[in-house]
Motif scaffolding. Structure first.
Motif, PDB file in Angstrom:
ATOM      1  N   THR A 126       4.068   0.665   3.138  1.00  0.00           N
ATOM      2  CA  THR A 126       3.328   0.768   4.387  1.00  0.00           C
ATOM      3  C   THR A 126       3.788  -0.300   5.384  1.00  0.00           C
ATOM      4  N   THR A 127       3.802   0.054   6.652  1.00  0.00           N
ATOM      5  CA  THR A 127       4.170  -0.883   7.710  1.00  0.00           C
ATOM      6  C   THR A 127       3.031  -1.869   7.939  1.00  0.00           C
ATOM      7  N   GLY A 131       0.818  -1.204   0.000  1.00  0.00           N
ATOM      8  CA  GLY A 131       0.000   0.000   0.000  1.00  0.00           C
ATOM      9  C   GLY A 131       0.852   1.255   0.000  1.00  0.00           C
ATOM     10  N   SER A 132       0.195   2.384  -0.284  1.00  0.00           N
ATOM     11  CA  SER A 132       0.885   3.672  -0.362  1.00  0.00           C
ATOM     12  C   SER A 132       0.047   4.752   0.309  1.00  0.00           C
ATOM     13  N   THR A 133       0.711   5.711   0.930  1.00  0.00           N
ATOM     14  CA  THR A 133       0.033   6.865   1.517  1.00  0.00           C
ATOM     15  C   THR A 133       0.290   8.148   0.733  1.00  0.00           C
ATOM     16  N   ASP A 134       1.032   8.037  -0.372  1.00  0.00           N
ATOM     17  CA  ASP A 134       1.373   9.237  -1.153  1.00  0.00           C
ATOM     18  C   ASP A 134       0.994   9.092  -2.620  1.00  0.00           C
ATOM     19  N   PRO A 167      -9.680   2.465   4.222  1.00  0.00           N
ATOM     20  CA  PRO A 167      -8.331   2.943   3.904  1.00  0.00           C
ATOM     21  C   PRO A 167      -8.134   4.432   4.160  1.00  0.00           C
ATOM     22  N   SER A 168      -9.225   5.213   4.218  1.00  0.00           N
ATOM     23  CA  SER A 168      -9.093   6.657   4.413  1.00  0.00           C
ATOM     24  C   SER A 168      -9.172   7.075   5.873  1.00  0.00           C
ATOM     25  N   SER A 169      -9.325   6.129   6.772  1.00  0.00           N
ATOM     26  CA  SER A 169      -9.439   6.470   8.190  1.00  0.00           C
ATOM     27  C   SER A 169      -8.166   7.155   8.694  1.00  0.00           C
ATOM     28  N   SER A 170      -8.357   8.209   9.476  1.00  0.00           N
ATOM     29  CA  SER A 170      -7.222   8.882  10.117  1.00  0.00           C
ATOM     30  C   SER A 170      -7.112   8.478  11.584  1.00  0.00           C
ATOM     31  N   THR A 171      -7.907   7.485  11.998  1.00  0.00           N
ATOM     32  CA  THR A 171      -7.925   7.021  13.387  1.00  0.00           C
ATOM     33  C   THR A 171      -7.405   5.600  13.535  1.00  0.00           C
ATOM     34  N   PHE A 172      -7.865   4.702  12.623  1.00  0.00           N
ATOM     35  CA  PHE A 172      -7.599   3.280  12.798  1.00  0.00           C
ATOM     36  C   PHE A 172      -6.561   2.753  11.809  1.00  0.00           C
ATOM     37  N   VAL A 173      -5.967   1.600  12.167  1.00  0.00           N
ATOM     38  CA  VAL A 173      -5.110   0.888  11.220  1.00  0.00           C
ATOM     39  C   VAL A 173      -5.966   0.373  10.073  1.00  0.00           C
ATOM     40  N   LYS A 174      -5.334  -0.098   8.992  1.00  0.00           N
ATOM     41  CA  LYS A 174      -6.057  -0.501   7.779  1.00  0.00           C
ATOM     42  C   LYS A 174      -6.033  -2.025   7.641  1.00  0.00           C
ATOM     43  N   HIS A 175      -7.141  -2.669   8.016  1.00  0.00           N
ATOM     44  CA  HIS A 175      -7.220  -4.128   7.967  1.00  0.00           C
ATOM     45  C   HIS A 175      -7.435  -4.628   6.535  1.00  0.00           C
ATOM     46  N   PHE A 176      -6.936  -5.831   6.262  1.00  0.00           N
ATOM     47  CA  PHE A 176      -7.192  -6.487   4.979  1.00  0.00           C
ATOM     48  C   PHE A 176      -7.313  -7.990   5.199  1.00  0.00           C
ATOM     49  N   ILE A 177      -8.137  -8.626   4.356  1.00  0.00           N
ATOM     50  CA  ILE A 177      -8.346 -10.075   4.374  1.00  0.00           C
ATOM     51  C   ILE A 177      -8.270 -10.574   2.939  1.00  0.00           C
ATOM     52  N   ILE A 178      -7.478 -11.621   2.706  1.00  0.00           N
ATOM     53  CA  ILE A 178      -7.213 -12.089   1.343  1.00  0.00           C
ATOM     54  C   ILE A 178      -7.405 -13.601   1.267  1.00  0.00           C
ATOM     55  N   ASN A 179      -8.035 -14.060   0.199  1.00  0.00           N
ATOM     56  CA  ASN A 179      -8.162 -15.497  -0.089  1.00  0.00           C
ATOM     57  C   ASN A 179      -7.772 -15.726  -1.538  1.00  0.00           C
ATOM     58  N   MET A 180      -6.755 -16.557  -1.755  1.00  0.00           N
ATOM     59  CA  MET A 180      -6.267 -16.829  -3.106  1.00  0.00           C
ATOM     60  C   MET A 180      -6.139 -18.330  -3.331  1.00  0.00           C
ATOM     61  N   GLY A 183      -4.208  -9.209   7.877  1.00  0.00           N
ATOM     62  CA  GLY A 183      -3.327  -8.357   8.656  1.00  0.00           C
ATOM     63  C   GLY A 183      -3.813  -6.925   8.626  1.00  0.00           C
ATOM     64  N   TYR A 184      -2.909  -6.042   8.967  1.00  0.00           N
ATOM     65  CA  TYR A 184      -3.254  -4.623   8.944  1.00  0.00           C
ATOM     66  C   TYR A 184      -2.018  -3.798   8.581  1.00  0.00           C
ATOM     67  N   MET A 185      -2.281  -2.672   7.913  1.00  0.00           N
ATOM     68  CA  MET A 185      -1.248  -1.671   7.702  1.00  0.00           C
ATOM     69  C   MET A 185      -1.265  -0.793   8.945  1.00  0.00           C
ATOM     70  N   ASN A 186      -0.182  -0.819   9.696  1.00  0.00           N
ATOM     71  CA  ASN A 186      -0.144  -0.194  11.018  1.00  0.00           C
ATOM     72  C   ASN A 186       0.179   1.293  10.913  1.00  0.00           C
ATOM     73  N   ILE A 187      -0.731   2.009  10.292  1.00  0.00           N
ATOM     74  CA  ILE A 187      -0.597   3.447  10.101  1.00  0.00           C
ATOM     75  C   ILE A 187      -1.976   4.078  10.255  1.00  0.00           C
ATOM     76  N   THR A 188      -2.005   5.351  10.663  1.00  0.00           N
ATOM     77  CA  THR A 188      -3.268   6.082  10.729  1.00  0.00           C
ATOM     78  C   THR A 188      -3.399   7.073   9.587  1.00  0.00           C
ATOM     79  N   SER A 189      -2.370   7.197   8.743  1.00  0.00           N
ATOM     80  CA  SER A 189      -2.490   8.001   7.525  1.00  0.00           C
ATOM     81  C   SER A 189      -3.369   7.278   6.527  1.00  0.00           C
TER      82      SER A 189
END
Length: 204
Positions: free
Chosen positions: A83-84, A73-76, A142-155, A171-177
């Motif tokens: 992303t972490t 992911g990207s914040t810019d 993904p646009s939250s400025s409060t919470f981390v960004k969770h994702f779930i994937i099935n392949m 998992g989650y992207m451990n950022i609030t940006s």
């Protein structure tokens, strides 16, 4: 014991279509790959319009045998994909010869506060003409400025050794940006072909 009988009218309030949430999938972007590309990115339409985004992967085919399908992911807006993330993964597999099968947690796929690409398509994707991986990824708020960004994937992957590998990654992207871009690529070599569709799930 007394028998209780129900008719259609008595349960109509429970089963009425009006009681089902009206939110639906809205196709936002389709990336169709017909010749080799290093990655496939989504740099627009990821914003506060939707709380949930769904990516569909259809027959992602690598140019290099035994590559893994990955994302970041990207914040810019896609200038940097770093992303972490903290993630976990497990899989099941079964081969065409019916000689091997298992269900297992895969610690080697885990990321613990790392910024590299996350492996989402099972080990050793095959590059034969009929081999590919397909599946889906949910990305939440993904646009939250409060919470981390969770994702779930099935392949599901057809490997170079002719195994069907069904992998679950979360998992989650451990950022609030805000995360406003996502990139998909193979761990080595190009994406030879495939289709990725991005949907937004209506809020109501």
């Amino acid at each position: 014991m007394a028998l209780v009988k129900y008719n259609n009218n008595s349960i109509s309030a429970v089963t009425a279509a009006a009681s089902i949430p009206s939110g639906g999938l809205n196709l936002l972007t389709t990336n169709t790959i017909t010749s080799g590309v290093s990655s496939s990115s989504f740099t627009s339409n990821i914003n506060s319009t939707y709380d949930t985004y769904l990516f569909k992967f259809i027959n992602m085919h690598p140019a290099t045998d035994e590559a893994d399908f990955t994302f970041n992911g990207s914040t810019d807006g896609g200038s940097n994909y770093n992303t972490t993330k903290t993630t976990t993964s497990f899989y099941s597999y079964h081969n065409e010869g019916d000689s091997a099968a298992a269900l297992a947690y895969e610690p080697s796929h885990d990321i613990a506060q790392g910024t590299g690409y996350c492996q989402i398509g099972g080990d050793a994707l095959g590059a034969d003409n009929d081999q590919s991986c397909s599946g889906e990824m949910y990305l939440f708020s993904p646009s939250s400025s409060t919470f981390v960004k969770h994702f779930i994937i099935n392949m599901n992957t057809l490997t170079g050794a002719d195994y069907s590998v069904n992998q679950y990654t979360a998992g989650y992207m451990n950022i609030t940006s805000a995360v406003n871009a996502v990139d998909f690529k193979m761990s080595t070599g190009n994406i030879d072909s495939g289709v990725i569709k991005m949907y937004g799930l209506s809020k109501s």
